[in-house]
Design an enzyme around this catalytic site. Structure first.
Site, PDB file in Angstrom:
ATOM      1  N   HIS A   2       0.854  -1.191   0.000  1.00 42.59           N
ATOM      2  CA  HIS A   2       0.000   0.000   0.000  1.00 42.59           C
ATOM      3  C   HIS A   2       0.889   1.240   0.000  1.00 42.59           C
ATOM      4  O   HIS A   2       1.828   1.318   0.787  1.00 42.59           O
ATOM      5  CB  HIS A   2      -0.866  -0.022   1.267  1.00 42.59           C
ATOM      6  CG  HIS A   2      -1.877   1.063   1.327  1.00 42.59           C
ATOM      7  ND1 HIS A   2      -1.553   2.365   1.648  1.00 42.59           N
ATOM      8  CD2 HIS A   2      -3.203   1.046   1.086  1.00 42.59           C
ATOM      9  CE1 HIS A   2      -2.654   3.098   1.608  1.00 42.59           C
ATOM     10  NE2 HIS A   2      -3.665   2.323   1.271  1.00 42.59           N
ATOM     11  N   CYS A  34      -3.671   2.474  -4.451  1.00 41.45           N
ATOM     12  CA  CYS A  34      -4.537   3.328  -3.627  1.00 41.45           C
ATOM     13  C   CYS A  34      -4.584   4.697  -4.282  1.00 41.45           C
ATOM     14  O   CYS A  34      -3.647   5.493  -4.188  1.00 41.45           O
ATOM     15  CB  CYS A  34      -4.038   3.431  -2.189  1.00 41.45           C
ATOM     16  SG  CYS A  34      -5.130   4.508  -1.217  1.00 41.45           S
ATOM     17  N   HIS A  84      -7.725   0.502  -4.096  1.00 44.25           N
ATOM     18  CA  HIS A  84      -8.486   1.372  -3.194  1.00 44.25           C
ATOM     19  C   HIS A  84      -8.928   2.545  -4.041  1.00 44.25           C
ATOM     20  O   HIS A  84      -8.080   3.328  -4.487  1.00 44.25           O
ATOM     21  CB  HIS A  84      -7.592   1.912  -2.075  1.00 44.25           C
ATOM     22  CG  HIS A  84      -7.251   0.910  -1.024  1.00 44.25           C
ATOM     23  ND1 HIS A  84      -6.444   1.197   0.040  1.00 44.25           N
ATOM     24  CD2 HIS A  84      -7.638  -0.377  -0.860  1.00 44.25           C
ATOM     25  CE1 HIS A  84      -6.330   0.134   0.819  1.00 44.25           C
ATOM     26  NE2 HIS A  84      -7.037  -0.840   0.301  1.00 44.25           N
ATOM     27  N   ASP A 113     -12.704   2.260  -0.395  1.00 45.72           N
ATOM     28  CA  ASP A 113     -11.781   2.847   0.567  1.00 45.72           C
ATOM     29  C   ASP A 113     -12.577   3.730   1.522  1.00 45.72           C
ATOM     30  O   ASP A 113     -13.562   3.274   2.056  1.00 45.72           O
ATOM     31  CB  ASP A 113     -10.648   3.598  -0.143  1.00 45.72           C
ATOM     32  CG  ASP A 113      -9.375   3.667   0.717  1.00 45.72           C
ATOM     33  OD1 ASP A 113      -9.339   3.018   1.772  1.00 45.72           O
ATOM     34  OD2 ASP A 113      -8.430   4.361   0.334  1.00 45.72           O
ATOM     35  N   HIS A 114     -12.176   4.932   1.752  1.00 52.76           N
ATOM     36  CA  HIS A 114     -12.901   5.742   2.734  1.00 52.76           C
ATOM     37  C   HIS A 114     -14.199   6.279   2.137  1.00 52.76           C
ATOM     38  O   HIS A 114     -14.410   6.204   0.937  1.00 52.76           O
ATOM     39  CB  HIS A 114     -12.049   6.931   3.178  1.00 52.76           C
ATOM     40  CG  HIS A 114     -10.696   6.533   3.641  1.00 52.76           C
ATOM     41  ND1 HIS A 114      -9.648   7.398   3.725  1.00 52.76           N
ATOM     42  CD2 HIS A 114     -10.211   5.337   4.058  1.00 52.76           C
ATOM     43  CE1 HIS A 114      -8.581   6.775   4.170  1.00 52.76           C
ATOM     44  NE2 HIS A 114      -8.888   5.514   4.384  1.00 52.76           N
ATOM     45  N   TYR A 163     -14.336   5.153   7.743  1.00 55.66           N
ATOM     46  CA  TYR A 163     -14.975   3.869   7.434  1.00 55.66           C
ATOM     47  C   TYR A 163     -16.452   3.859   7.815  1.00 55.66           C
ATOM     48  O   TYR A 163     -16.937   2.986   8.522  1.00 55.66           O
ATOM     49  CB  TYR A 163     -14.186   2.725   8.079  1.00 55.66           C
ATOM     50  CG  TYR A 163     -12.849   2.557   7.401  1.00 55.66           C
ATOM     51  CD1 TYR A 163     -12.750   1.789   6.241  1.00 55.66           C
ATOM     52  CD2 TYR A 163     -11.715   3.214   7.855  1.00 55.66           C
ATOM     53  CE1 TYR A 163     -11.540   1.667   5.568  1.00 55.66           C
ATOM     54  CE2 TYR A 163     -10.496   3.101   7.190  1.00 55.66           C
ATOM     55  CZ  TYR A 163     -10.416   2.322   6.047  1.00 55.66           C
ATOM     56  OH  TYR A 163      -9.228   2.210   5.375  1.00 55.66           O
TER      57      TYR A 163
HETATM   58  C1  DNO Z   1      -6.348   3.756   5.376  1.00 50.05           C
HETATM   59  C2  DNO Z   1      -5.830   2.538   4.798  1.00 50.05           C
HETATM   60  C3  DNO Z   1      -4.462   2.183   5.353  1.00 50.05           C
HETATM   61  C4  DNO Z   1      -4.083   0.805   4.895  1.00 50.05           C
HETATM   62  C5  DNO Z   1      -2.751   0.343   5.343  1.00 50.05           C
HETATM   63  C6  DNO Z   1      -2.368  -0.917   4.592  1.00 50.05           C
HETATM   64  O1  DNO Z   1      -7.483   3.872   5.546  1.00 50.05           O
HETATM   65  O2  DNO Z   1      -5.855   2.583   3.439  1.00 50.05           O
HETATM   66  O3  DNO Z   1      -4.535   2.194   6.741  1.00 50.05           O
HETATM   67  O4  DNO Z   1      -4.977  -0.113   5.401  1.00 50.05           O
HETATM   68  O5  DNO Z   1      -1.787   1.291   5.136  1.00 50.05           O
HETATM   69  O6  DNO Z   1      -1.340  -1.516   5.249  1.00 50.05           O
END
Ligand code: DNO
Length: 396
Positions: free
Chosen positions: A235, A273, A299, A352-353, A369
């Site tokens: 990531h 991401c 993501h 993702d978020h 989340y």
């Molecule tokens: C944030 C996420 C990160 C991700 C980690 C993966 O919301 O995208 O916390 O889970 O960095 O290791």
């Protein structure tokens, strides 16, 4: 593309039926209760798998996020063989349970970092924001990090001072808590002295040294991942720039090329991401095109940047990255995989978020989340995906 949803386990405020209602089929989760560096046993993995399957909702655990890398490995500190072996054993155990995509990161100390978790939007929704002034205020005036002043833009620093002088103790506490909240699950949170102490451990570690430690890690674990048919997917750093003097080495196309080239294997891959990469000076669509073959997880979210380095999380289809183009790249790559006869040709993605919207506001979900905000993001991306696939005749 497989529609997935991050779930923090049975304690998550967001429950499995909500995931089903949102229309995802894959669950992205981790054994957050197991400390970093400790083996994930088959029993514990099976237990989580059963929790998901037994809900009878047609959901399954498709991606691990994250299998954390112990800090000592990043630091290159001490005898690392036992830690490497534990990581390898977790990979073997996950593979034995049929879970073959593993996301992880290589960010020292801090994971994703924001200064404001409840930035108000018109109509009362809320979003996550990184404010350059407050970050500088924390770095220079709260942490009092040596040499930090010189690393901030003078205009940002001047505004940081104004913010700091006007800030109450509660404002400062909130800023500290926000900066510390990027690590849901098995995480350490620090107060200011605690953070100073962990930062000191990295004193003198250059980006090149961190890279060396990373390559040593890859050499230690990727052969096992290959044997087990597991795809590791790093990531990117969030935000993709050094924080508090800590080096970050997964921030741009050059970094990604270095990592993927340092061990050429399908098991050494990338989590694309869009939000993390998009918070820097990156051409996210270009990165996706260039490294498409090694993307094992995506993501999908968007950010809107300001010239001073601040950014806010934006609508999934809004913000600075063209989400339609990005989805097109991923769907095109899926077609290539399918035609090449790859069994696992579908790329899992999650929205993702999300914003906090309607009933999300004030609910005790992990920051970013939310239920409704993510449901909206997933629905929008699903719409794009369906339309692009149909128009371009790509497998969905
Ligand atoms: C944030 C996420 C990160 C991700 C980690 C993966 O919301 O995208 O916390 O889970 O960095 O290791």
């Amino acid at each position: 593309m497989e529609q997935t949803w991050r779930w923090f386990g049975p304690d998550d405020y967001v429950k499995l039926p909500h995931i089903r209602q949102a229309g995802a089929t894959g669950v992205v989760t981790a054994l957050h209760h197991i400390p970093y560096g400790v083996v994930w046993s088959v029993e514990e993995i099976e237990k989580r798998k059963a929790e998901i399957a037994d809900a009878g909702l047609g959901l399954s655990w498709s991606v691990v996020e994250s299998l954390p890398v112990a800090e000592a490995i990043k630091l290159g500190e001490g005898d690392l063989e036992p830690l490497y072996e534990n990581y390898r054993q977790s990979i073997r155990n996950l593979a034995a349970c049929g879970i073959k995509t593993i996301c992880y990161n290589f960010m020292p100390v801090l994971d994703w970092t924001r200064t404001d978790l409840t930035a108000e939007m018109p109509g009362g929704g809320r979003t996550l924001r990184f404010n350059a002034d407050q970050y500088a205020a924390f770095d220079v005036y709260m942490l009092e990090r040596e040499g930090a002043e010189a690393l901030h833009d003078p205009e940002v620093l001047a505004r940081a001072k104004v913010w700091f002088d006007a800030a109450s103790e509660a404002d400062k506490d909130r800023l500290l808590a926000n900066i510390m909240s990027g690590l849901p699950g098995a995480f350490d949170r620090y107060d200011v002295p605690g953070l100073r102490a962990v930062l000191a451990r990295y004193h003198g570690i250059t980006p090149d040294q961190l890279r060396e430690n990373y390559v040593a890690f890859l050499k230690a674990v990727i052969p096992t991942a290959e044997e087990c048919g597991v795809r590791l997917a790093v990531h990117p750093d969030d935000p993709p720039r050094p924080l508090f003097g800590l080096p970050r080495i997964v921030s741009n196309a050059k970094d990604i090329a270095f990592i993927l080239d340092s061990y050429r294997s399908d098991s050494n891959g990338l989590t694309l991401c869009a939000g993390s990469l998009g918070a820097g000076r990156n051409d996210v669509v270009g990165i996706a095109e260039r490294f498409a073959k090694r993307i094992h997880f995506a993501h999908l979210r968007n950010v809107k940047k300001d010239p001073d380095g601040s950014f806010m999380e934006a609508e999934h289809l809004g913000g600075d990255t063209d989400m339609v183009k990005l989805v097109t790249v991923l769907l095109t790559e899926q077609k290539r995989r399918k035609e090449a006869g790859q069994e696992a040709w579908r790329i899992p993605f999650r929205p993702d978020h999300g914003f906090e919207l309607l009933g999300d506001v004030g609910a005790p979900a992990h920051p970013g989340y939310s239920t409704i905000g993510r449901l909206k993001g997933l629905a929008e991306i699903r719409g794009v995906m369906t339309a692009v696939a149909e128009i371009r005749d790509l497998p969905v």
